[in-house]
Design an enzyme around this catalytic site. Structure first.
Site, mmCIF file in Angstrom:
data_model
loop_
_atom_site.group_PDB
_atom_site.id
_atom_site.type_symbol
_atom_site.label_atom_id
_atom_site.label_comp_id
_atom_site.label_asym_id
_atom_site.label_seq_id
_atom_site.Cartn_x
_atom_site.Cartn_y
_atom_site.Cartn_z
ATOM 1 N N LYS A 66 0.643 12.456 -5.187
ATOM 2 C CA LYS A 66 -0.236 11.361 -5.584
ATOM 3 C C LYS A 66 -0.005 10.205 -4.636
ATOM 4 O O LYS A 66 1.135 9.818 -4.377
ATOM 5 C CB LYS A 66 0.140 10.929 -7.019
ATOM 6 C CG LYS A 66 -0.749 9.861 -7.585
ATOM 7 C CD LYS A 66 -1.959 10.472 -8.229
ATOM 8 C CE LYS A 66 -3.019 9.459 -8.585
ATOM 9 N NZ LYS A 66 -3.844 9.023 -7.453
ATOM 10 N N LYS A 90 8.797 6.636 -6.600
ATOM 11 C CA LYS A 90 8.162 5.773 -7.611
ATOM 12 C C LYS A 90 7.751 6.625 -8.821
ATOM 13 O O LYS A 90 8.052 6.295 -9.959
ATOM 14 C CB LYS A 90 6.930 5.102 -6.994
ATOM 15 C CG LYS A 90 6.252 4.112 -7.896
ATOM 16 C CD LYS A 90 4.980 3.555 -7.264
ATOM 17 C CE LYS A 90 5.249 2.916 -5.918
ATOM 18 N NZ LYS A 90 4.038 2.326 -5.319
ATOM 19 N N LYS A 102 0.598 9.997 0.771
ATOM 20 C CA LYS A 102 -0.177 8.818 1.197
ATOM 21 C C LYS A 102 -1.084 9.251 2.329
ATOM 22 O O LYS A 102 -0.789 10.187 3.072
ATOM 23 C CB LYS A 102 0.756 7.709 1.693
ATOM 24 C CG LYS A 102 0.164 6.322 1.581
ATOM 25 C CD LYS A 102 0.140 5.857 0.140
ATOM 26 C CE LYS A 102 -0.140 4.399 -0.026
ATOM 27 N NZ LYS A 102 0.229 3.913 -1.351
ATOM 28 N N SER A 352 -3.191 5.519 -13.032
ATOM 29 C CA SER A 352 -3.861 6.608 -12.309
ATOM 30 C C SER A 352 -3.577 7.940 -12.999
ATOM 31 O O SER A 352 -4.437 8.813 -13.077
ATOM 32 C CB SER A 352 -3.359 6.694 -10.871
ATOM 33 O OG SER A 352 -3.841 5.611 -10.147
HETATM 34 P P1 NAD Z 1 -5.549 -5.756 -0.972
HETATM 35 O O1 NAD Z 1 -6.077 -5.323 0.328
HETATM 36 O O2 NAD Z 1 -6.462 -5.821 -2.138
HETATM 37 O O3 NAD Z 1 -4.873 -7.211 -0.868
HETATM 38 C C1 NAD Z 1 -3.926 -7.531 0.071
HETATM 39 C C2 NAD Z 1 -3.757 -9.049 0.072
HETATM 40 O O4 NAD Z 1 -2.741 -9.401 0.993
HETATM 41 C C3 NAD Z 1 -4.994 -9.806 0.505
HETATM 42 O O5 NAD Z 1 -5.044 -11.021 -0.231
HETATM 43 C C4 NAD Z 1 -4.726 -10.119 1.966
HETATM 44 O O6 NAD Z 1 -5.415 -11.264 2.414
HETATM 45 C C5 NAD Z 1 -3.242 -10.355 1.918
HETATM 46 N N1 NAD Z 1 -2.524 -10.154 3.176
HETATM 47 C C6 NAD Z 1 -2.740 -9.239 4.136
HETATM 48 N N2 NAD Z 1 -1.838 -9.401 5.131
HETATM 49 C C7 NAD Z 1 -1.041 -10.430 4.757
HETATM 50 C C8 NAD Z 1 0.065 -11.082 5.332
HETATM 51 N N3 NAD Z 1 0.546 -10.733 6.531
HETATM 52 N N4 NAD Z 1 0.629 -12.103 4.659
HETATM 53 C C9 NAD Z 1 0.160 -12.491 3.464
HETATM 54 N N5 NAD Z 1 -0.877 -11.935 2.869
HETATM 55 C C10 NAD Z 1 -1.484 -10.904 3.513
HETATM 56 O O7 NAD Z 1 -4.311 -4.796 -1.267
HETATM 57 P P2 NAD Z 1 -3.581 -4.569 -2.650
HETATM 58 O O8 NAD Z 1 -4.149 -3.358 -3.295
HETATM 59 O O9 NAD Z 1 -3.514 -5.848 -3.415
HETATM 60 O O10 NAD Z 1 -2.136 -4.123 -2.155
HETATM 61 C C11 NAD Z 1 -1.146 -5.080 -1.827
HETATM 62 C C12 NAD Z 1 0.192 -4.378 -1.717
HETATM 63 O O11 NAD Z 1 0.495 -3.746 -2.959
HETATM 64 C C13 NAD Z 1 0.267 -3.260 -0.659
HETATM 65 O O12 NAD Z 1 1.576 -3.228 -0.145
HETATM 66 C C14 NAD Z 1 0.016 -1.998 -1.477
HETATM 67 O O13 NAD Z 1 0.553 -0.842 -0.867
HETATM 68 C C15 NAD Z 1 0.770 -2.372 -2.739
HETATM 69 N N6 NAD Z 1 0.362 -1.624 -3.915
HETATM 70 C C16 NAD Z 1 -0.928 -1.646 -4.341
HETATM 71 C C17 NAD Z 1 -1.271 -0.946 -5.486
HETATM 72 C C18 NAD Z 1 -2.659 -1.004 -6.049
HETATM 73 O O14 NAD Z 1 -2.859 -0.516 -7.166
HETATM 74 N N7 NAD Z 1 -3.625 -1.599 -5.365
HETATM 75 C C19 NAD Z 1 -0.306 -0.195 -6.174
HETATM 76 C C20 NAD Z 1 1.011 -0.219 -5.708
HETATM 77 C C21 NAD Z 1 1.332 -0.926 -4.579
#
Ligand code: NAD
Length: 424
Positions: A66, A90, A102, A352
């Protein structure tokens, strides 16, 4: 050092506390399968460009793999293998019966038109259609992909395979089999995890009193929903938010942080015309005085160069891999409680899992049921992680979370048949 090598160092720390047999340990040192494909994609202007795309299935001992699909210029083989590694541990840490994987495409999604993005999403499925499947490897959204992209991908998969194999992808639009509450799941899961950490503050030697001030880096899918949940709980104050371009430091004597207003101002003027708080840089946000610092954007933002400047008492890792190993060591030495990514941001994979179950059983869960299940699973995993840390005197929550996950994967692997198992 590659991203995967760095991720594996975290696992090595957990080995002495995991009671895992040698064979299971050996198997976990390598990604099981990684597929790399060069995807040709025609742009709106008629030109053809090649995009490197990947899918890595790190380990499937606990169940089908996943993991999300990321569209980002930094995506490469090492990147997806490291992210698949984190997904493996995780899922095991929060007791979701999945392995870890991934995928991604090396692309700046912002540079593509709507139609180009659709073409690339469908081309990704064309390339990986026999590599994924509801019983083998189940993709989901990640950075720069969302439910709309998942809808396009599902449509392509269905076109090729026939039938209604909705359980092949999670994070689908609700109208197409997605689950209510998936978009907020990672942020809300982070909140439930934090609640539990605060509830165990004495055991963790954590000094937080009065309103709990929180600074959040990244205001995307994860950061927004985390802030939205905090804003409903008067014990917390969001005092700063930032993204890669700018940030805002709230005036705590002014109106409380309003996540919807923050999102509107971000979209309209990148927070320039918000009229509340003071501008703060993305880097400075990491070192402001607060109780909880929440990296919710990208990897490697807390490093040996800035870990000494972190003034939070808790770092809640909602991003994947936001703290480097050197940075982590400094935070631990300084007594900062680091709540590791594989626990703190597991809400997304938990919901999920509910979505996958929903689509396999053709049943639907209400948003209340989803939230209840999410809270229960995050709370249980956080409690087990803290209990293991205390019982075995493990130095950090990260090592404890990995030890818990390792032990579970090791037990499952032994049942599949190891030398040790048969000798017994
Ligand atoms: P997203 O693309 O929706 O949002 C990312 C955010 O980070 C945006 O606001 C962007 O402007 C900002 N950003 C990008 N580069 C940056 C930087 N250098 N400094 C500061 N801000 C920055 O992505 P997301 O889904 O919110 O995911 C964010 C993190 O969480 C990632 O590491 C992702 O792997 C992790 N994550 C996401 C999920 C999920 O359900 N979406 C689950 C587990 C982990």
């Amino acid at each position: 050092m590659s991203m995967l090598e760095a991720a594996k160092r975290q696992l090595e720390d957990a080995y002495p506390f995991a009671e895992i047999d040698e064979e299971s340990w050996l198997k976990l040192q390598y990604p099981q399968k990684t597929l790399q494909v060069a995807i040709p994609m025609r742009h709106d202007d008629g030109s053809l460009k090649m995009y490197m795309a990947y899918r890595s299935q790190y380990n499937d001992t606990m169940g089908p793999c996943k993991g999300g699909i990321r569209f980002h210029p930094k995506v490469d083989r090492d990147h997806v293998e490291a992210l698949g590694f984190w997904m493996t541990f995780k899922c095991a840490c929060v007791k979701v019966p999945f392995g870890g994987s991934k995928g991604g495409v090396c692309v700046d999604a912002n540079s593509l038109s709507h139609r180009e993005l659709e073409r690339l999403s469908k081309a990704y499925i064309d390339a990986f259609v026999d590599f994924i499947g509801p019983d083998t490897d189940i993709p989901a959204p990640d950075v720069a992909t969302d439910e709309r992209v998942m809808g396009w991908m599902y449509s392509e998969y269905r076109k090729i395979k026939g039938g209604h194999p909705k359980a092949v992808i999670t994070g689908l639009p609700v109208a197409l089999g997605g689950i209510e509450g998936r978009s907020s799941a990672t942020g809300y899961g982070g909140y439930y995890c934090l609640e539990n950490v605060i509830a165990h503050r004495d055991e963790l030697n954590l000094k937080v009193t009065g309103p709990i001030d929180v600074a959040v880096q990244g205001f995307g899918k994860v950061g927004y929903w985390f802030c939205e949940k905090l804003a409903k709980d008067k014990r917390y104050r969001v005092i700063a938010v930032s993204n890669e371009y700018s940030g805002v430091y709230m005036d705590t004597s002014g109106p409380a942080f309003d996540p919807d207003l923050a999102m509107k101002c971000l979209q309209e003027s990148n927070w320039r015309d918000w009229g509340q708080g003071l501008p703060i840089s993305n880097d400075d946000l990491l070192s402001i005085e607060c109780d909880v610092l929440v990296p919710a954007a990208i990897e490697n933002v807390i490093t040996k160069d800035n870990a000494n400047t972190v003034r939070a008492r808790v770092v809640l890792e909602l991003a994947n891999g936001p703290t480097t190993n050197d940075g982590d060591a400094i935070l631990n030495e300084r007594g900062v409680v680091v709540v590791p990514d594989i626990l703190a941001n597991a809400g997304g994979v938990i919901v999920s899992y509910f979505e996958w179950l929903q689509n396999r059983n053709a049943q639907q869960k209400t948003v209340e049921e989803v939230d209840k299940g999410l809270k229960e699973m995050v709370t249980y995993a956080t409690e087990r992680t803290i209990a293991r840390k205390n019982k075995y005197k493990i130095p950090s929550l990260r090592t404890s979370a990995y030890a818990l996950a390792l032990k579970r994967i090791g037990m499952a692997n032994e049942c599949l048949g190891t030398f040790h198992y048969f000798k017994r």
